[in-house]
Design a protein around this motif. Structure first.
Motif, mmCIF file in Angstrom:
data_model
loop_
_atom_site.group_PDB
_atom_site.id
_atom_site.type_symbol
_atom_site.label_atom_id
_atom_site.label_comp_id
_atom_site.label_asym_id
_atom_site.label_seq_id
_atom_site.Cartn_x
_atom_site.Cartn_y
_atom_site.Cartn_z
ATOM 1 N N ARG A 32 68.329 6.978 -9.641
ATOM 2 C CA ARG A 32 66.927 7.196 -9.358
ATOM 3 C C ARG A 32 66.339 6.813 -10.636
ATOM 4 O O ARG A 32 66.748 6.708 -11.562
ATOM 5 C CB ARG A 32 66.819 8.753 -9.399
ATOM 6 N N CYS A 33 65.164 5.883 -10.033
ATOM 7 C CA CYS A 33 64.350 5.474 -10.829
ATOM 8 C C CYS A 33 63.282 6.276 -11.719
ATOM 9 O O CYS A 33 62.813 7.546 -11.326
ATOM 10 C CB CYS A 33 63.215 4.501 -10.257
ATOM 11 N N ASN A 34 63.401 6.244 -13.301
ATOM 12 C CA ASN A 34 62.587 7.363 -14.100
ATOM 13 C C ASN A 34 61.041 6.882 -13.867
ATOM 14 O O ASN A 34 60.486 7.569 -14.539
ATOM 15 C CB ASN A 34 63.184 7.228 -15.369
ATOM 16 N N VAL A 46 68.332 -2.897 -11.464
ATOM 17 C CA VAL A 46 66.900 -2.557 -11.524
ATOM 18 C C VAL A 46 66.687 -1.770 -10.460
ATOM 19 O O VAL A 46 67.097 -2.121 -9.267
ATOM 20 C CB VAL A 46 65.937 -4.072 -11.708
ATOM 21 N N CYS A 47 65.567 -1.087 -10.448
ATOM 22 C CA CYS A 47 65.106 -0.251 -9.032
ATOM 23 C C CYS A 47 64.388 -1.381 -8.396
ATOM 24 O O CYS A 47 63.464 -2.477 -8.638
ATOM 25 C CB CYS A 47 63.704 0.630 -9.527
ATOM 26 N N PRO A 48 64.839 -1.638 -7.229
ATOM 27 C CA PRO A 48 64.331 -2.258 -6.076
ATOM 28 C C PRO A 48 62.787 -2.158 -5.525
ATOM 29 O O PRO A 48 62.428 -2.835 -4.869
ATOM 30 C CB PRO A 48 65.224 -2.093 -4.868
ATOM 31 N N PHE A 49 62.256 -1.001 -6.025
ATOM 32 C CA PHE A 49 61.064 -0.772 -5.445
ATOM 33 C C PHE A 49 59.877 -1.198 -6.538
ATOM 34 O O PHE A 49 58.640 -1.583 -6.199
ATOM 35 C CB PHE A 49 60.780 0.766 -5.387
ATOM 36 N N CYS A 50 60.412 -0.940 -7.889
ATOM 37 C CA CYS A 50 59.085 -1.250 -9.113
ATOM 38 C C CYS A 50 59.743 -2.212 -9.997
ATOM 39 O O CYS A 50 59.233 -2.283 -10.936
ATOM 40 C CB CYS A 50 58.638 0.030 -9.716
ATOM 41 N N PHE A 51 61.039 -2.514 -10.068
ATOM 42 C CA PHE A 51 61.776 -3.430 -10.867
ATOM 43 C C PHE A 51 62.004 -2.876 -12.417
ATOM 44 O O PHE A 51 62.007 -3.667 -13.262
ATOM 45 C CB PHE A 51 61.043 -4.779 -10.717
#
Ligand code: ZN
Length: 136
Positions: A32-34, A46-51
């Motif tokens: 889960r992206c912080n 890396v987060c695929p939504f916001c990198f």
């Protein structure tokens, strides 16, 4: 001669170890992206939504629904000989990501897109538990 051939086991690395450590405890965990709080699969650096590279491993609900599935009739590995025909499903988790897994406890003919499912774990070795899903 009747020889049992084992199924392949996952390759555990520093990169996916939190997933398998969670599975061993029968917890379904994904990254889960912080920064944007989204959850993703398959795992990646890396987060695929916001990198962002700022993420944590979170325990998810383990609930989802069948997004699609297929039934394997062809034997691709001798370890699965007793399982053919078996299903391989695309599960859309309640938190959003779609993952690939087997659905257990239901005949293949009774699987439907949209059926709600929940995770269950098969302890295949002392160290490895594999997440599967069952209809609820
Ligand atoms: Zn993000």
């Amino acid at each position: 001669m009747n020889q049992t051939i084992a199924k392949p086991l996952p390759n555990i690395s520093d990169f996916n170890r939190p997933f398998w450590e969670g599975a061993k405890k029968h917890e379904f965990c994904l990254q889960r992206c912080n920064q944007c709080s989204k959850v993703w699969a398959p795992n990646g650096p890396v987060c695929p939504f916001c990198f962002s590279t700022d993420y944590r491993w979170d325990k998810l609900s383990g609930r989802g629904k069948i997004a699609s599935w297929v039934v394997f009739h062809k034997l691709y590995h001798p370890g699965f000989a007793a399982d053919v025909p078996y299903n391989v499903a695309f599960i859309e988790m309640a938190e959003g990501p779609r993952i690939i897994a087997n659905i257990v406890g239901t005949p293949n003919k009774d699987l439907h897109i949209g059926d709600p499912v929940e995770v269950t774990f098969e302890d295949v070795t002392a160290d490895i538990s594999i997440p599967r899903f069952r209809k609820v």
